[in-house]
Design a protein around this motif. Sequence first.
Motif, PDB file in Angstrom:
ATOM      1  N   TYR A   1       0.923  -1.186   0.263  1.00 23.33           N
ATOM      2  CA  TYR A   1      -0.081   0.335  -0.430  1.00 23.33           C
ATOM      3  C   TYR A   1       0.578   0.933  -0.453  1.00 23.33           C
ATOM      4  CZ  TYR A   1       0.982   0.530   5.264  1.00 23.33           C
ATOM      5  OH  TYR A   1       1.445   0.004   6.571  1.00 23.33           O
ATOM      6  N   CYS A   2       0.219   2.319  -0.595  1.00 22.03           N
ATOM      7  CA  CYS A   2       0.920   3.405  -0.031  1.00 22.03           C
ATOM      8  C   CYS A   2       0.520   4.399   0.543  1.00 22.03           C
ATOM      9  CB  CYS A   2       1.449   3.822  -1.775  1.00 22.03           C
ATOM     10  SG  CYS A   2       1.611   3.292  -2.842  1.00 22.03           S
TER      11      CYS A   2
ATOM     12  N   ILE B   1       5.334   4.298  -0.004  1.00 20.77           N
ATOM     13  CA  ILE B   1       5.474   3.353   0.249  1.00 20.77           C
ATOM     14  C   ILE B   1       5.724   2.118   0.487  1.00 20.77           C
ATOM     15  CG2 ILE B   1       6.328   1.850  -2.319  1.00 20.77           C
ATOM     16  CD1 ILE B   1       6.231   4.006  -3.945  1.00 20.77           C
ATOM     17  N   PHE B   2       4.514   1.432   1.109  1.00 19.74           N
ATOM     18  CA  PHE B   2       4.933   0.038   1.711  1.00 19.74           C
ATOM     19  C   PHE B   2       5.428  -1.851   1.497  1.00 19.74           C
ATOM     20  CE2 PHE B   2       3.591   2.953   4.708  1.00 19.74           C
ATOM     21  CZ  PHE B   2       4.471   2.965   5.671  1.00 19.74           C
ATOM     22  N   LEU B   3       6.237  -2.150   1.346  1.00 13.72           N
ATOM     23  CA  LEU B   3       6.861  -3.319   0.952  1.00 13.72           C
ATOM     24  C   LEU B   3       6.677  -4.077   2.281  1.00 13.72           C
ATOM     25  CD1 LEU B   3      10.210  -2.484  -1.646  1.00 13.72           C
ATOM     26  CD2 LEU B   3       7.282  -2.097  -2.100  1.00 13.72           C
ATOM     27  N   GLU B   4       7.105  -5.389   1.783  1.00  9.68           N
ATOM     28  CA  GLU B   4       6.949  -6.056   2.654  1.00  9.68           C
ATOM     29  C   GLU B   4       7.623  -5.962   4.089  1.00  9.68           C
ATOM     30  OE1 GLU B   4       6.514 -11.693   3.444  1.00  9.68           O
ATOM     31  OE2 GLU B   4       7.172 -10.389   1.579  1.00  9.68           O
ATOM     32  N   ASN B   5       9.184  -5.828   3.162  1.00  8.98           N
ATOM     33  CA  ASN B   5      10.196  -5.775   4.572  1.00  8.98           C
ATOM     34  C   ASN B   5      10.409  -4.475   4.440  1.00  8.98           C
ATOM     35  OD1 ASN B   5       9.397  -8.400   5.588  1.00  8.98           O
ATOM     36  ND2 ASN B   5      10.727  -9.394   3.645  1.00  8.98           N
TER      37      ASN B   5
ATOM     38  N   SER C   1      -5.441   9.242   2.875  1.00  7.89           N
ATOM     39  CA  SER C   1      -4.317   8.448   3.293  1.00  7.89           C
ATOM     40  C   SER C   1      -3.366   7.327   2.498  1.00  7.89           C
ATOM     41  CB  SER C   1      -3.783   8.729   4.500  1.00  7.89           C
ATOM     42  OG  SER C   1      -3.952  10.294   4.998  1.00  7.89           O
ATOM     43  N   TYR C   2      -4.550   6.369   1.829  1.00  4.66           N
ATOM     44  CA  TYR C   2      -4.299   5.354   1.576  1.00  4.66           C
ATOM     45  C   TYR C   2      -4.409   4.519   0.263  1.00  4.66           C
ATOM     46  CZ  TYR C   2      -3.525   4.807   6.547  1.00  4.66           C
ATOM     47  OH  TYR C   2      -3.033   5.229   8.451  1.00  4.66           O
ATOM     48  N   LEU C   3      -3.632   4.770  -0.657  1.00  3.62           N
ATOM     49  CA  LEU C   3      -3.543   3.987  -1.581  1.00  3.62           C
ATOM     50  C   LEU C   3      -3.263   2.595  -1.303  1.00  3.62           C
ATOM     51  CD1 LEU C   3      -4.045   3.937  -4.594  1.00  3.62           C
ATOM     52  CD2 LEU C   3      -2.252   4.171  -5.247  1.00  3.62           C
ATOM     53  N   VAL C   4      -4.459   0.833  -2.152  1.00  3.91           N
ATOM     54  CA  VAL C   4      -3.785   0.174  -1.484  1.00  3.91           C
ATOM     55  C   VAL C   4      -4.035  -0.721  -2.382  1.00  3.91           C
ATOM     56  CG1 VAL C   4      -6.490  -0.920  -0.328  1.00  3.91           C
ATOM     57  CG2 VAL C   4      -4.666  -1.915   0.270  1.00  3.91           C
ATOM     58  N   ASN C   5      -3.359  -2.185  -1.996  1.00  3.19           N
ATOM     59  CA  ASN C   5      -2.449  -3.219  -3.372  1.00  3.19           C
ATOM     60  C   ASN C   5      -4.289  -3.949  -3.237  1.00  3.19           C
ATOM     61  OD1 ASN C   5      -2.042  -5.385  -4.805  1.00  3.19           O
ATOM     62  ND2 ASN C   5      -0.466  -5.202  -4.806  1.00  3.19           N
ATOM     63  N   VAL C   6      -4.528  -3.868  -4.122  1.00  2.00           N
ATOM     64  CA  VAL C   6      -5.786  -5.038  -3.791  1.00  2.00           C
ATOM     65  C   VAL C   6      -5.873  -5.991  -3.142  1.00  2.00           C
ATOM     66  CG1 VAL C   6      -8.602  -6.213  -4.233  1.00  2.00           C
ATOM     67  CG2 VAL C   6      -7.669  -3.080  -4.788  1.00  2.00           C
ATOM     68  N   ASN C   7      -4.787  -6.648  -4.464  1.00  2.00           N
ATOM     69  CA  ASN C   7      -4.079  -7.932  -4.131  1.00  2.00           C
ATOM     70  C   ASN C   7      -3.799  -8.953  -2.935  1.00  2.00           C
ATOM     71  OD1 ASN C   7      -5.169  -8.891  -6.563  1.00  2.00           O
ATOM     72  ND2 ASN C   7      -3.885  -8.076  -7.764  1.00  2.00           N
ATOM     73  N   GLU C   8      -3.372  -7.605  -1.409  1.00  2.00           N
ATOM     74  CA  GLU C   8      -3.006  -8.240  -1.069  1.00  2.00           C
ATOM     75  C   GLU C   8      -3.674  -7.581   0.613  1.00  2.00           C
ATOM     76  OE1 GLU C   8       0.960  -8.889  -0.434  1.00  2.00           O
ATOM     77  OE2 GLU C   8       0.941  -8.878  -2.110  1.00  2.00           O
ATOM     78  N   VAL C   9      -4.985  -7.397   0.404  1.00  3.33           N
ATOM     79  CA  VAL C   9      -6.222  -6.685   1.164  1.00  3.33           C
ATOM     80  C   VAL C   9      -6.311  -8.832   1.784  1.00  3.33           C
ATOM     81  CG1 VAL C   9      -8.409  -6.454   1.560  1.00  3.33           C
ATOM     82  CG2 VAL C   9      -7.059  -4.875   0.742  1.00  3.33           C
ATOM     83  N   VAL C  10      -5.882  -8.862   2.973  1.00  6.08           N
ATOM     84  CA  VAL C  10      -7.031 -10.126   3.614  1.00  6.08           C
ATOM     85  C   VAL C  10      -7.301 -10.091   3.851  1.00  6.08           C
ATOM     86  CG1 VAL C  10      -4.130 -11.065   3.066  1.00  6.08           C
ATOM     87  CG2 VAL C  10      -5.041 -10.151   5.327  1.00  6.08           C
TER      88      VAL C  10
END
Length: 243
Positions: A160-161, A170-174, A201-210
Amino acid sequence: MKLKAILIEDEANSREILRNYLKKYCANVELLGEAASIKEGLELIEKNKPDLVFLDVEMPFGNAFDLLDQVPDRTFETVFVTAYDHYAKDALNHHAAYYLTKPINIDELIMAVEYVEEIKAKEDNLQEKVLNTNSKNIKGKLTLPQQDGFQILNVEDILYCKADDNYTEIFLENKKILVSKTLKYFEDALVDFPFARIHKSYLVNVNEVVKYKKGKGGSVVVSNGKELLVSASKKKEFLSFFD
């Protein structure tokens, strides 16, 4: 679907008008009860677990926002009904689905109910189930401008951003990367990929939503465990990814 609703309004005449409008023009609304005060309203909410609450702003011994503050984990949508238009900003901050001013416009009332109905239908379909699409086959890369050149990311690696004034994290896994571009820049850059603007404030990768959680505006949990708020104005657009 049938929306279970309650009406919280201290003026008997106003309650009667809205009750009659709902009966005549909104057959999909089942009015479960009415309250004339915050105390009575809270009791009705606790008892009936409504989908929708029609809520007057100004009432004796407090106001609508006092009531909502006492229901922090609410799962109902709120439609404010008031004679005053200067509460609109506060209503937005309290994640109202719709804001109606008196005298009530019938077309606006119908639109408010239809908006809530669509949101609730989508939420019911999700019902807290895992939303991960398990689709990791996104093709594409994103170029990030930096002072000493640029960095290239695989789009699928972005969780997500987050907006930070004129910067974006920009947030990656680690790790996270700070870029001197606005969130709107990345919203436009990622328009061809499954990224949803869920909040200012947020833009999210839908494929990473659990996970999706019902709430004031709702929230999502991404694959790294981070919970992000979904604003009321963005909820419908976000949920449309899962139709």
